[in-house]
Design a protein around this motif. Structure first.
Motif, PDB file in Angstrom:
ATOM      1  N   ILE A  49     -53.278  -3.781  -8.251  1.00 26.41           N
ATOM      2  CA  ILE A  49     -52.329  -3.001  -7.433  1.00 26.41           C
ATOM      3  C   ILE A  49     -50.968  -3.698  -7.386  1.00 26.41           C
ATOM      4  CG2 ILE A  49     -51.903  -2.012  -5.157  1.00 26.41           C
ATOM      5  CD1 ILE A  49     -54.346  -0.799  -6.342  1.00 26.41           C
ATOM      6  N   GLN A  50     -51.009  -5.038  -7.212  1.00 28.92           N
ATOM      7  CA  GLN A  50     -49.758  -5.769  -7.015  1.00 28.92           C
ATOM      8  C   GLN A  50     -48.807  -5.644  -8.214  1.00 28.92           C
ATOM      9  OE1 GLN A  50     -49.077  -9.156  -8.246  1.00 28.92           O
ATOM     10  NE2 GLN A  50     -48.186 -10.270  -6.515  1.00 28.92           N
ATOM     11  N   PRO A  51     -49.283  -5.844  -9.447  1.00 33.55           N
ATOM     12  CA  PRO A  51     -48.341  -5.648 -10.569  1.00 33.55           C
ATOM     13  C   PRO A  51     -47.882  -4.201 -10.715  1.00 33.55           C
ATOM     14  CG  PRO A  51     -50.507  -6.361 -11.363  1.00 33.55           C
ATOM     15  CD  PRO A  51     -50.535  -6.475  -9.892  1.00 33.55           C
ATOM     16  N   ILE A  52     -48.745  -3.259 -10.334  1.00 38.62           N
ATOM     17  CA  ILE A  52     -48.311  -1.848 -10.419  1.00 38.62           C
ATOM     18  C   ILE A  52     -47.144  -1.615  -9.459  1.00 38.62           C
ATOM     19  CG2 ILE A  52     -49.003   0.547  -9.959  1.00 38.62           C
ATOM     20  CD1 ILE A  52     -51.800  -0.205 -10.985  1.00 38.62           C
ATOM     21  N   ILE A  53     -47.261  -2.213  -8.255  1.00 31.90           N
ATOM     22  CA  ILE A  53     -46.163  -2.090  -7.290  1.00 31.90           C
ATOM     23  C   ILE A  53     -44.885  -2.702  -7.868  1.00 31.90           C
ATOM     24  CG2 ILE A  53     -45.341  -2.892  -5.029  1.00 31.90           C
ATOM     25  CD1 ILE A  53     -48.270  -2.593  -4.085  1.00 31.90           C
ATOM     26  N   PHE A  54     -45.041  -3.834  -8.565  1.00 31.44           N
ATOM     27  CA  PHE A  54     -43.875  -4.465  -9.197  1.00 31.44           C
ATOM     28  C   PHE A  54     -43.238  -3.531 -10.209  1.00 31.44           C
ATOM     29  CE2 PHE A  54     -42.763  -8.923  -8.393  1.00 31.44           C
ATOM     30  CZ  PHE A  54     -43.633  -9.192  -7.350  1.00 31.44           C
ATOM     31  N   VAL A  55     -44.084  -2.919 -11.043  1.00 30.75           N
ATOM     32  CA  VAL A  55     -43.551  -2.016 -12.068  1.00 30.75           C
ATOM     33  C   VAL A  55     -42.764  -0.895 -11.412  1.00 30.75           C
ATOM     34  CG1 VAL A  55     -44.137  -0.318 -13.834  1.00 30.75           C
ATOM     35  CG2 VAL A  55     -45.350  -2.507 -13.755  1.00 30.75           C
ATOM     36  N   LEU A  56     -43.392  -0.258 -10.405  1.00 30.49           N
ATOM     37  CA  LEU A  56     -42.750   0.896  -9.774  1.00 30.49           C
ATOM     38  C   LEU A  56     -41.459   0.480  -9.074  1.00 30.49           C
ATOM     39  CD1 LEU A  56     -45.928   2.714  -8.374  1.00 30.49           C
ATOM     40  CD2 LEU A  56     -44.640   3.197 -10.478  1.00 30.49           C
ATOM     41  N   THR A  57     -41.507  -0.675  -8.366  1.00 29.56           N
ATOM     42  CA  THR A  57     -40.326  -1.124  -7.630  1.00 29.56           C
ATOM     43  C   THR A  57     -39.176  -1.420  -8.578  1.00 29.56           C
ATOM     44  OG1 THR A  57     -41.858  -2.158  -6.083  1.00 29.56           O
ATOM     45  CG2 THR A  57     -39.534  -2.735  -5.862  1.00 29.56           C
ATOM     46  N   PHE A  58     -39.452  -2.224  -9.617  1.00 26.03           N
ATOM     47  CA  PHE A  58     -38.368  -2.611 -10.526  1.00 26.03           C
ATOM     48  C   PHE A  58     -37.901  -1.430 -11.374  1.00 26.03           C
ATOM     49  CE2 PHE A  58     -39.554  -6.847  -9.289  1.00 26.03           C
ATOM     50  CZ  PHE A  58     -38.347  -7.532  -9.330  1.00 26.03           C
ATOM     51  N   ARG A  59     -38.875  -0.607 -11.787  1.00 27.22           N
ATOM     52  CA  ARG A  59     -38.519   0.521 -12.648  1.00 27.22           C
ATOM     53  C   ARG A  59     -37.619   1.510 -11.892  1.00 27.22           C
ATOM     54  NH1 ARG A  59     -37.046   4.346 -14.798  1.00 27.22           N
ATOM     55  NH2 ARG A  59     -37.999   5.788 -16.291  1.00 27.22           N
ATOM     56  N   PRO A  74     -33.315   0.968 -22.577  1.00 29.69           N
ATOM     57  CA  PRO A  74     -33.671   1.348 -21.215  1.00 29.69           C
ATOM     58  C   PRO A  74     -34.256   0.136 -20.474  1.00 29.69           C
ATOM     59  CG  PRO A  74     -34.727   2.801 -22.833  1.00 29.69           C
ATOM     60  CD  PRO A  74     -34.127   1.652 -23.590  1.00 29.69           C
ATOM     61  N   TYR A  75     -33.995   0.065 -19.165  1.00 25.24           N
ATOM     62  CA  TYR A  75     -34.468  -1.092 -18.407  1.00 25.24           C
ATOM     63  C   TYR A  75     -35.992  -1.243 -18.461  1.00 25.24           C
ATOM     64  CZ  TYR A  75     -35.593  -4.250 -14.595  1.00 25.24           C
ATOM     65  OH  TYR A  75     -36.124  -5.282 -13.860  1.00 25.24           O
ATOM     66  N   VAL A  76     -36.696  -0.114 -18.482  1.00 27.14           N
ATOM     67  CA  VAL A  76     -38.165  -0.211 -18.467  1.00 27.14           C
ATOM     68  C   VAL A  76     -38.684  -0.957 -19.695  1.00 27.14           C
ATOM     69  CG1 VAL A  76     -38.564   2.045 -19.565  1.00 27.14           C
ATOM     70  CG2 VAL A  76     -40.323   1.059 -18.075  1.00 27.14           C
ATOM     71  N   ASP A  77     -38.009  -0.819 -20.824  1.00 28.97           N
ATOM     72  CA  ASP A  77     -38.446  -1.525 -22.034  1.00 28.97           C
ATOM     73  C   ASP A  77     -38.175  -3.027 -21.929  1.00 28.97           C
ATOM     74  OD1 ASP A  77     -39.181   0.918 -22.903  1.00 28.97           O
ATOM     75  OD2 ASP A  77     -37.574   1.156 -24.380  1.00 28.97           O
ATOM     76  N   PHE A  78     -37.111  -3.356 -21.180  1.00 23.56           N
ATOM     77  CA  PHE A  78     -36.811  -4.766 -20.916  1.00 23.56           C
ATOM     78  C   PHE A  78     -37.798  -5.331 -19.901  1.00 23.56           C
ATOM     79  CE2 PHE A  78     -34.825  -8.027 -18.328  1.00 23.56           C
ATOM     80  CZ  PHE A  78     -34.244  -8.860 -19.263  1.00 23.56           C
ATOM     81  N   LEU A  79     -38.138  -4.489 -18.909  1.00 24.63           N
ATOM     82  CA  LEU A  79     -38.956  -4.932 -17.768  1.00 24.63           C
ATOM     83  C   LEU A  79     -40.407  -5.249 -18.147  1.00 24.63           C
ATOM     84  CD1 LEU A  79     -39.541  -5.174 -14.646  1.00 24.63           C
ATOM     85  CD2 LEU A  79     -40.032  -2.723 -14.690  1.00 24.63           C
ATOM     86  N   MET A  80     -41.041  -4.373 -18.917  1.00 18.75           N
ATOM     87  CA  MET A  80     -42.492  -4.482 -19.084  1.00 18.75           C
ATOM     88  C   MET A  80     -42.968  -5.822 -19.660  1.00 18.75           C
ATOM     89  SD  MET A  80     -43.744  -2.070 -17.436  1.00 18.75           S
ATOM     90  CE  MET A  80     -45.442  -2.531 -17.743  1.00 18.75           C
ATOM     91  N   PRO A  81     -42.307  -6.395 -20.663  1.00 17.30           N
ATOM     92  CA  PRO A  81     -42.756  -7.731 -21.117  1.00 17.30           C
ATOM     93  C   PRO A  81     -42.750  -8.735 -19.964  1.00 17.30           C
ATOM     94  CG  PRO A  81     -41.217  -6.785 -22.695  1.00 17.30           C
ATOM     95  CD  PRO A  81     -41.219  -5.870 -21.502  1.00 17.30           C
ATOM     96  N   ALA A 142     -50.883   0.565 -20.062  1.00 18.74           N
ATOM     97  CA  ALA A 142     -51.044   1.991 -19.762  1.00 18.74           C
ATOM     98  C   ALA A 142     -50.063   2.437 -18.678  1.00 18.74           C
ATOM     99  CB  ALA A 142     -52.485   2.271 -19.327  1.00 18.74           C
ATOM    100  N   VAL A 143     -49.952   1.633 -17.617  1.00 19.04           N
ATOM    101  CA  VAL A 143     -49.018   1.972 -16.535  1.00 19.04           C
ATOM    102  C   VAL A 143     -47.596   2.010 -17.086  1.00 19.04           C
ATOM    103  CG1 VAL A 143     -48.009   1.149 -14.358  1.00 19.04           C
ATOM    104  CG2 VAL A 143     -50.487   1.078 -14.688  1.00 19.04           C
ATOM    105  N   GLY A 144     -47.272   1.016 -17.913  1.00 16.15           N
ATOM    106  CA  GLY A 144     -45.940   0.975 -18.510  1.00 16.15           C
ATOM    107  C   GLY A 144     -45.663   2.222 -19.328  1.00 16.15           C
ATOM    108  N   TYR A 145     -46.670   2.619 -20.110  1.00 18.35           N
ATOM    109  CA  TYR A 145     -46.496   3.809 -20.939  1.00 18.35           C
ATOM    110  C   TYR A 145     -46.182   5.023 -20.074  1.00 18.35           C
ATOM    111  CZ  TYR A 145     -47.249   7.177 -24.666  1.00 18.35           C
ATOM    112  OH  TYR A 145     -47.077   8.181 -25.583  1.00 18.35           O
ATOM    113  N   LEU A 146     -46.898   5.129 -18.942  1.00 19.81           N
ATOM    114  CA  LEU A 146     -46.707   6.276 -18.047  1.00 19.81           C
ATOM    115  C   LEU A 146     -45.307   6.312 -17.446  1.00 19.81           C
ATOM    116  CD1 LEU A 146     -50.133   6.443 -16.134  1.00 19.81           C
ATOM    117  CD2 LEU A 146     -49.268   8.000 -17.914  1.00 19.81           C
ATOM    118  N   VAL A 147     -44.705   5.134 -17.220  1.00 19.44           N
ATOM    119  CA  VAL A 147     -43.363   5.144 -16.626  1.00 19.44           C
ATOM    120  C   VAL A 147     -42.275   5.055 -17.702  1.00 19.44           C
ATOM    121  CG1 VAL A 147     -44.137   4.222 -14.410  1.00 19.44           C
ATOM    122  CG2 VAL A 147     -43.321   2.648 -16.196  1.00 19.44           C
ATOM    123  N   GLY A 148     -42.665   5.264 -18.959  1.00 16.41           N
ATOM    124  CA  GLY A 148     -41.662   5.408 -19.998  1.00 16.41           C
ATOM    125  C   GLY A 148     -41.482   4.228 -20.940  1.00 16.41           C
ATOM    126  N   PHE A 149     -42.315   3.182 -20.800  1.00 15.44           N
ATOM    127  CA  PHE A 149     -42.186   2.009 -21.668  1.00 15.44           C
ATOM    128  C   PHE A 149     -42.598   2.346 -23.098  1.00 15.44           C
ATOM    129  CE2 PHE A 149     -44.742  -1.621 -23.428  1.00 15.44           C
ATOM    130  CZ  PHE A 149     -43.668  -2.395 -23.821  1.00 15.44           C
TER     131      PHE A 149
END
Lengths: 272, 317
Positions: A49-59, A74-81, A142-149
């Motif tokens: 849950i915690q990393p998912i919250i990070f993804v959503l917050t930063f994304r 796009p920032y999401v591509d920078f963020l996910m790594p 998978a989560v990253g893919y869903l938010v556009g990574f």
């Protein structure tokens, strides 16, 4: 009374090679850790849950205000790594917490009185945490893919990045294994690990490019392992110069393995 | 003489400047039970940890069935079982899984491990809870699971470090029964305890430890004979007569008032004539006893006379 000078008791158990036992014992410990993990929902929550919250917050919250420094990226591509790294880095804390727990509940004392391989507790812990980290990384992909990574390179480079990430997770977790064994309780292990993680993960280029940071912080991020790893992962997922960043990351992984692992193994041998 | 199953010669352990164990000699013949009796901090656990290969001795030697604990730890570990005072079971695993784990880690033949786990759960009365995580177990059930885990690989020598510390009286009685069954099956056992009653009940021989060293040893009755006198205990109908009776019986032997403030205890050397003497004097003074008992000193009395402090004095330290 010949037995005193030449103990000639028939072997009680079937003999395998030392290596065979070491592998079998590490697998047993890993099995027991994974069983325990599956019955400790808070650990599963913490690692997913915690990393998912990070993804959503930063994304969605911070992402709009962060310039990736690379035109058109796009920032999401920078963020996910960076998120992948953050996930395994915080996962390493659980390695220490688990060991501290075993130590203070007397389980390691029991293990020491058994004719098992001495390396099994640490090797089994590293193995079960590798399995957990792999699962969480797959989930985060998978989560990253869903938010556009999306990756900009190819599947081979992406898989190489994930392998590099998992190799880093194992070497990195030995730092926290040491802290776990040095700490007087699992709570202390957690409290002692957090500042180190904050220094390495939050003060890194995991979530934001170095360009916006003051010079001294940029200098720190040129060399510190999480930022070095972030650079290598981005090279493999986004593109650009790859060989040097990956080599730098591999050096860190090998360095951690060569320096920290023996210290931690030695600590385990001496731990009460 | 046959080689002892457990042997310690001049066993010592120092932590820095602190001597935790100083020159301990022990010999436990196969099939017998040795009780290591002493207060908290006396060094009992340190002795056990050295003999079970967990700690390296600073000096001296320990062997288990002829194998050196310092240099042949693998051979020793295959032959010993250890159940500790902290009940080292994995809370997240079920009782059955705990035993299966130990079975695998002791390299038992793969096919027999599950059956062995079931057999032990049955024997220790936790079969019904066998598939529940150990964190749901009561204190007594955890101890029994811990003991079962120590037996998975059929060790010939068993170490129990304060097996009943912290248990309620019912849990203690249950565990005693289990241990007595093991002993009846011929296990060689080294048991540490702070409970004099426990050592008296379970052990063939008792070694009394204080400040890291052996201060006395023998069977329970030898220790009592050697160190305590026989005690004649007189309970009076009227407690107000106690002081009179105490000074009257002071001529027979050293007297004490009982803890319950209803009795006078007289320490005597030769119980036969002394009892007659006590009765004659009470009769002449017109004091009527409601009961008169002759008893051996308890191990508590023994400990007090050996060390000058009671076994439980410094329990909190």
């Amino acid at each position: 009374m010949a037995a005193v000078t030449a103990p000639a008791v028939a072997p009680l158990i079937e003999r395998k090679s030392k290596l065979g036992y070491a592998v079998a014992d590490a697998l047993t410990i890993a099995w027991r850790n994974l069983k325990g993990m599956s019955r400790t929902p808070e650990i599963i929550m913490f690692s997913t849950i915690q990393p998912i919250i990070f993804v959503l917050t930063f994304r969605y919250v911070f992402g709009g205000s962060i310039d990736t420094g690379i035109p058109g990226l796009p920032y999401v591509d920078f963020l996910m790594p960076g998120v992948f790294l953050q996930t395994v880095a915080f996962g390493a804390m659980n390695t220490g917490i688990g060991l501290a727990d075993d130590l203070h509940k007397g389980l390691i004392e029991r293990f020491r009185s058994l004719p098992m391989s001495r390396s099994a507790v640490l090797a089994g812990r590293a193995l079960s945490d590798l399995v957990r980290n792999s699962g969480v990384v797959v989930l985060m992909v998978a989560v990253g893919y869903l938010v556009g990574f999306r990756i900009h390179t190819n599947v081979g480079a992406f898989l190489a990045a994930l392998l590099l990430l998992l190799a880093f997770s194992v070497a990195f977790s030995f730092i926290f294994a040491y802290i776990g064994m040095a700490a007087p309780s699992s709570e202390a292990a957690q409290a002692g690990s957090f500042p180190i993680l904050a220094l390495l993960v939050f003060a890194s280029t995991a979530f934001a490019p170095a360009e916006g940071m003051p010079g001294w912080l940029q200098a720190y991020n040129d060399v510190q392992p999480v930022s070095v790893m972030a650079k290598a992962l981005r090279a493999l997922m986004i593109g650009g110069e790859t060989a040097a960043p990956v080599l730098h990351a591999v050096l860190w992984i090998v360095g951690l393995a060569v320096v920290v692992m023996p210290i931690t193994v030695n600590k385990y041998r001496r731990a009460a | 003489m046959e080689q002892p199953a457990i042997l310690a010669e001049g066993l010592e352990k120092r932590f820095g400047d602190v001597a935790a164990v100083v020159g301990v000699d022990l010999a436990v013949p196969e099939g017998t039970v040795l009780g290591l009796l002493g207060p908290n901090g006396a060094g009992k656990t340190t002795i056990v940890r050295m003999l079970t290969t967990i700690l390296k001795p600073s000096a001296g030697k320990g062997t288990i069935l002829g194998f050196d604990v310092a240099t042949q730890s693998d051979e020793v570990r295959e032959r010993i079982g250890l159940a500790g005072q902290y009940a080292a079971v994995d809370d997240n695993l079920t009782g059955r899984e705990n035993l299966i784990m130990v079975g695998r880690l002791t390299h038992q033949p793969r096919g027999g491990i599950v059956a062995r786990a079931g057999e032990l759960l049955e024997r220790f009365g936790i079969a019904d809870a066998g598939d529940r995580p150990a964190k749901t177990y009561s204190g007594g059930m955890r101890r029994r699971l811990d003991l079962a885990a120590a037996l998975v690989h059929r060790p010939r020598v068993l170490f129990l470090d304060e097996p009943t510390t912290g248990l309620d009286p019912a849990g203690r009685l249950e565990l005693w029964t289990v241990i007595e069954e093991l002993v009846a099956d011929g296990a060689t056992l080294l048991l540490t305890t702070q409970y004099l009653e426990e050592a008296d009940r379970l052990a063939d021989r008792i070694v009394v430890i204080d400040h890291g060293g052996v201060i006395a040893q023998g069977t329970a009755s030898e220790l009592k004979r050697e160190l305590g006198n026989t005690i004649v205990e007189v309970v009076l109908a009227d407690p107000s007569d106690l002081d009179a009776a105490k000074s009257l019986l002071g001529e027979v032997g050293p007297t004490d008032l009982g803890d319950d403030r209803r009795s006078v205890q007289v320490k005597v050397l030769d119980s036969g004539p002394a009892v007659l003497d006590v009765v004659r004097r009470l009769d002449e003074a017109g004091l009527a006893p409601t009961s008169l008992k002759v008893r051996e000193p308890s191990l508590d009395d023994v400990f007090l006379s050996l060390t000058g402090h009671s076994a439980t004095d410094d329990e909190e330290t």
